[in-house]
Design a protein around this motif. Structure first.
Motif, PDB file in Angstrom:
ATOM      1  N   ILE A 216      62.100  17.891   8.945  1.00 13.42           N
ATOM      2  CA  ILE A 216      62.299  19.279   8.519  1.00 13.42           C
ATOM      3  C   ILE A 216      63.610  19.501   7.775  1.00 13.42           C
ATOM      4  N   GLY A 217      64.516  18.532   7.833  1.00 14.75           N
ATOM      5  CA  GLY A 217      65.858  18.701   7.290  1.00 14.75           C
ATOM      6  C   GLY A 217      65.930  19.144   5.840  1.00 14.75           C
ATOM      7  N   PRO A 218      65.262  18.456   4.903  1.00 10.56           N
ATOM      8  CA  PRO A 218      65.369  18.856   3.496  1.00 10.56           C
ATOM      9  C   PRO A 218      64.897  20.277   3.237  1.00 10.56           C
ATOM     10  N   LYS A 219      63.793  20.678   3.875  1.00  9.59           N
ATOM     11  CA  LYS A 219      63.277  22.030   3.657  1.00  9.59           C
ATOM     12  C   LYS A 219      64.232  23.078   4.217  1.00  9.59           C
ATOM     13  N   VAL A 220      64.757  22.835   5.428  1.00  6.90           N
ATOM     14  CA  VAL A 220      65.700  23.781   6.027  1.00  6.90           C
ATOM     15  C   VAL A 220      66.978  23.857   5.201  1.00  6.90           C
ATOM     16  N   ASP A 221      67.470  22.713   4.746  1.00 10.89           N
ATOM     17  CA  ASP A 221      68.694  22.663   3.940  1.00 10.89           C
ATOM     18  C   ASP A 221      68.537  23.479   2.661  1.00 10.89           C
ATOM     19  N   PRO A 259      69.066  20.666  11.936  1.00 15.52           N
ATOM     20  CA  PRO A 259      67.947  21.574  11.673  1.00 15.52           C
ATOM     21  C   PRO A 259      67.042  21.798  12.880  1.00 15.52           C
ATOM     22  N   THR A 260      67.073  20.886  13.856  1.00 10.71           N
ATOM     23  CA  THR A 260      66.243  21.062  15.047  1.00 10.71           C
ATOM     24  C   THR A 260      66.662  22.284  15.863  1.00 10.71           C
ATOM     25  N   LEU A 261      67.858  22.807  15.602  1.00  4.02           N
ATOM     26  CA  LEU A 261      68.288  24.026  16.288  1.00  4.02           C
ATOM     27  C   LEU A 261      67.359  25.193  15.976  1.00  4.02           C
ATOM     28  N   THR A 262      66.655  25.125  14.843  1.00  5.32           N
ATOM     29  CA  THR A 262      65.842  26.258  14.402  1.00  5.32           C
ATOM     30  C   THR A 262      64.355  26.099  14.704  1.00  5.32           C
ATOM     31  N   LEU A 263      63.968  25.068  15.446  1.00  6.72           N
ATOM     32  CA  LEU A 263      62.546  24.825  15.650  1.00  6.72           C
ATOM     33  C   LEU A 263      61.843  25.954  16.395  1.00  6.72           C
TER      34      LEU A 263
END
Length: 391
Positions: A216-221, A259-263
């Motif tokens: 999920i990192g690239p999309k969240v970034d 980014p896992t903080l936002t799951l």
């Protein structure tokens, strides 16, 4: 103090403006823009401020709950991710544990095998080993091997890389060395380490948590960067804060790095809202049920306290997750979730969603597949006068 709260769902983006001094409150709703959710957010904020004669520069905080990461996992629409690990441990995130999710089922779906976060050809192994109990180096890291692995991943078009070594929670040295090499070879990629994302023992859960971050990192970034820049462009000088899965808030830097903080970002806000309503109405034993466009989220509040998950039972879409979060059960059955008949002839709903584009067929925007919203409309459960029209 003036604040704006924004909740981005799979179909709609909802906004609330609040002036703590005057007590003024205003709400607004716009369609989510799936290609870049920040566009929908900015449209909503601009329209909300204009309708209420509020200067964007006067906003002190923008609080934001988002399902961007959640929906990516539920719908299996994440980045093309790679993984680098120790020799002999390429399939840790595929094998899992000997204990099955459903003990006696021979046809159960194991998410990490049926919907892998990192496809096997993008999992690379290198020499090097740390050992317990102190994390001492037993075998030096094969730096040339790391470089070769990174070059292969780059050639294969991988967007993000999770670096996951044994016992890195005791000593992150090898992971940090490997990260530096990968960033040198792949400067545009999202690169993270398991020791940074989840410095805890149990390789399967730690590796999977890091793989989720890479997925999920690239999309969240991209999303957070676009949103932060767009806010500055319209004159918002206040801080952007993102709702975290544990019910707290995080800075943009924290979210981009982890980014896992936002799951469970938007989902956690729903439980907090339910608790707030319970406090106002003197009810302290509640079940919260939050239906969005893509998912339905259930939480429990007992004696005025919401439950938090323990490390062994935390998961998202069936994937184990070593991240503090409110205990929320999420299913892929929101208003836009698509009904279908599976290969075995069974009736299913979700996890694929019609989203905001084209949306349920009832919206008249080109959608042709039946969704939960369409079913409720046909059954006469929806009253037009109770809905906020969205242009």
């Amino acid at each position: 103090m003036k604040t704006i709260g924004v909740d981005v769902g799979g179909t709609f983006t909802d906004l609330v403006y609040c002036d703590m001094t005057s007590g003024d409150i205003a709400i607004h709703k716009v369609s989510t823009t799936p290609d870049d959710p920040s566009r929908g957010v900015m449209t909503g904020i601009t329209e909300l401020c204009a309708a209420n004669n509020v200067a964007p520069s006067s906003i002190d905080y923008v609080f934001h709950g988002t399902t961007t990461a959640t929906n990516s996992v539920l719908e299996n629409k994440g980045a093309k991710a790679g993984l680098i690990t120790n020799e002999g441990f390429r399939d840790i995130i595929h094998i899992g544990r000997h204990q099955r999710v459903e003990h006696y089922s021979i046809i159960q779906e194991l998410p990490w095998q049926h919907r892998p976060l990192v496809r096997r050809q993008f999992r690379k192994t290198v020499g090097g080993r740390l050992v317990p109990p102190t994390g001492a180096e037993h075998e030096p890291l094969d730096r040339d091997g790391v470089r070769r692995a990174a070059e292969e991943l780059r050639a294969e078009g991988v967007e993000s890389v999770a670096i996951c070594f044994l016992f890195s929670y005791l000593n992150p040295a090898h992971e940090l060395e490997a990260k530096a090499i990968v960033q040198e070879v792949m400067p545009d990629a999202f690169v993270t380490t398991s020791s940074f994302i989840a410095p805890q023992f149990r390789e399967f859960e730690r590796f999977t948590t890091a793989a989720l971050a890479a997925f999920i990192g690239p999309k969240v970034d991209r999303y957070i960067d676009n949103l932060d820049n767009a806010l500055r462009e319209i004159g918002v000088q206040g801080d952007l804060r993102i709702m975290a899965s544990n019910g707290g808030v995080a800075t943009t830097k924290m979210v981009v790095e982890k980014p896992t903080l936002t799951l469970l970002s938007g989902l956690a806000a729903g439980v907090l809202g339910g608790k707030w309503i319970g406090d106002l109405t003197n009810f302290n034993r509640l079940i919260t049920f939050d239906i969005g466009g893509t998912s339905a989220d259930i939480g429990i509040i007992v004696d005025g306290v919401f439950a938090e998950t323990d490390a062994r039972s935390t998961s998202i879409a069936g994937f184990p997750l070593l991240t503090p979060m409110i205990d929320i059960h999420t299913i892929g059955a929101g208003g836009g979730s698509i009904a279908h008949i599976d290969r075995g002839g069974a009736f299913r709903v979700g996890p694929q969603s019609a989203g905001a584009v084209p949306g349920p067929a009832a919206y008249g925007r080109g959608g042709t597949e039946p969704t939960v919203t369409d079913a409720n409309l046909v059954l006469g459960r929806l009253a037009a006068q109770d809905f906020w029209a969205v242009a």
